[in-house]
Write a protein that holds these residues in place. Structure first.
Motif: not given
Length: 430
Positions: A123-130, A137-144, A158-161
């Motif tokens: 199970e994968m979630g991505y948050c780009p560093l742009n 911690y916010t980026a990790r929350y978005y990825a989760e 499953n995965y998403d960005m």
């Protein structure tokens, strides 16, 4: 990255390691990276199948397999149990997302399938560093968030960005959420009715209540733009009760002024199903009107009630004790359970539109026929939903289906239009 003999520790320094690298990349304006949250999706079942004491070894193997997909300037840490954080080169576009998700998925799945006899999924979630203003911690929350509400899939993975699909949608939800109380007060939520055609008579004497949000400036707002969010935050209770009140007032007027008794079905939302206040609130509204309880049918969505039969039993009992009746909605849309049919009292079975795909398919016709027969054997009426062709209408009539909903006969319509067509006009029928 060479995974040979790579060992991880589970300690608080892991989080600090990945955070330090994240902060450095942000400071260096490295936009081509993404922070990734990965969970070993079916790990508990997998480890129990082998041996519970092998869990740590299996996590180490999965960690090493993920490492084989990383270059020297990419990073991975184990955060806890079977969860990992990674910093990888992945642009904020679908092509790059699919490419990297594909790498991780097959590196783990194929290895475990070949060496342990069954696949391990991710199970994968991505948050780009742009977005340089987004901290770790916010980026990790978005990825989760993206991991848990993924839109894209391989088999069982499953995965998403976040910034591709989730953020814009969430921001739109939040904007609309703030407008809901005012929209309720202004009457912008409208009662629509989907007629149910009685196949034996060709007449309409019942309907399903639906909601439409018609904003004075924006026009009709799509259901998908607001319904998931108001279900999540509980506003749907107020809206459901508001529409129930409206429908009861119409049913009373139709009976009083035109001598026409109509039955209306109402969908039970998840918020009401999970609460203990459903019947108290609905019966309090109902008692304001001089109509018979058998004019009201509560539709139970299969996907909501399927895994909670114990909670469903007393709820259905209360519904029938008051004089309302129940329907099972969307039967066949997912993992249909006959436990529901045998465990609780139901007056109506609604066959989901997903079962009506190809009228020329003998197996499909046989399945539909058997569902109708089973429902009738259990003293339930049967409604076929989403019917759009004459061939299906004729076939359903032939096998004894009781009612049809669908565009072949009528689309959902404003309640005033419904009234003109079926209450004041006695020449209804197709």
């Amino acid at each position: 990255m060479d995974s040979q003999n790579m060992i991880f520790d589970l300690d608080q320094s892991n989080e600090q390691k990945i955070k330090t690298e994240y902060d450095r990349l942000i400071l260096d304006n490295q936009n081509g990276y993404s922070l990734v949250s990965i969970k070993l999706k079916n790990f508990i079942t997998f480890s129990h199948m082998l041996a519970d004491d092998k869990g740590e070894d299996l996590i180490q193997v999965a960690y090493n397999r993920l490492c084989t997909c990383l270059s020297d300037d990419e990073y991975i840490v184990r955060i806890h149990s079977y969860y990992f954080n990674l910093l990888i080169k992945c642009e904020a576009n679908l092509d790059d997302l699919h490419r990297r998700a594909h790498e991780f998925h097959f590196a783990v799945k194929n290895f475990f399938e070949e060496n342990y006899g069954r696949p391990l999924y991710l199970e994968m979630g991505y948050c780009p560093l742009n977005h340089p203003d987004v901290d770790f911690y916010t980026a990790r929350y978005y990825a989760e968030i993206s991991r848990m509400a993924s839109e894209y899939t391989f088999p069982e993975t499953n995965y998403d960005m976040y910034y591709i699909s989730y953020q814009d949608q969430k921001e739109d939800f939040l904007k609309l959420e703030n407008l809901v109380p005012e929209a309720l007060a202004n009457g912008d939520f409208k009662l629509y009715l989907q007629p149910k055609v009685n196949l034996a008579t060709g007449q309409v004497d019942s309907a399903e209540a639906l909601v439409r949000w018609i904003d004075p400036k924006r026009g009709m707002i799509p259901l998908t733009s607001f319904l998931p969010n108001i279900e999540e935050n509980g506003f749907i209770r107020e809206m459901d009760l508001y529409l129930f009140d409206k429908a009861c007032s119409y049913m009373e007027r139709w009976l009083k002024e035109y001598g026409r008794k109509f039955s209306i079905s109402f969908n039970l939302s998840k918020a009401y199903f999970n609460g203990t206040f459903f019947m108290d609130e609905f019966t309090s509204v109902f008692k304001k009107y001089n109509i018979s309880p058998d004019s009201v049918r509560i539709e139970l969505l299969e996907s909501i009630v399927l895994n909670d039969i114990e909670h469903l039993l007393p709820l259905v009992t209360n519904i029938y004790e008051f004089g309302f009746s129940c329907a099972l909605d969307d039967f066949g849309s997912g993992f249909s359970s006959f436990d529901i049919l045998t465990s609780v009292k139901l007056s109506e079975l609604k066959i989901d539109r997903s079962l009506f795909k190809d009228i020329t398919n003998d197996k499909e016709r046989s399945l539909i026929c058997h569902i109708v027969d089973i429902a009738h054997d259990m003293d339930m009426e049967v409604v076929a939903e989403g019917i759009e062709t004459e061939d299906y209408a004729n076939y359903l009539k032939e096998i004894g289906c009781d009612f049809i909903q669908g565009f072949y006969y009528y689309k959902p319509m404003p309640v005033d239009e419904f009234e003109k067509l079926f209450i004041t006009n006695t020449q209804q029928g197709r």
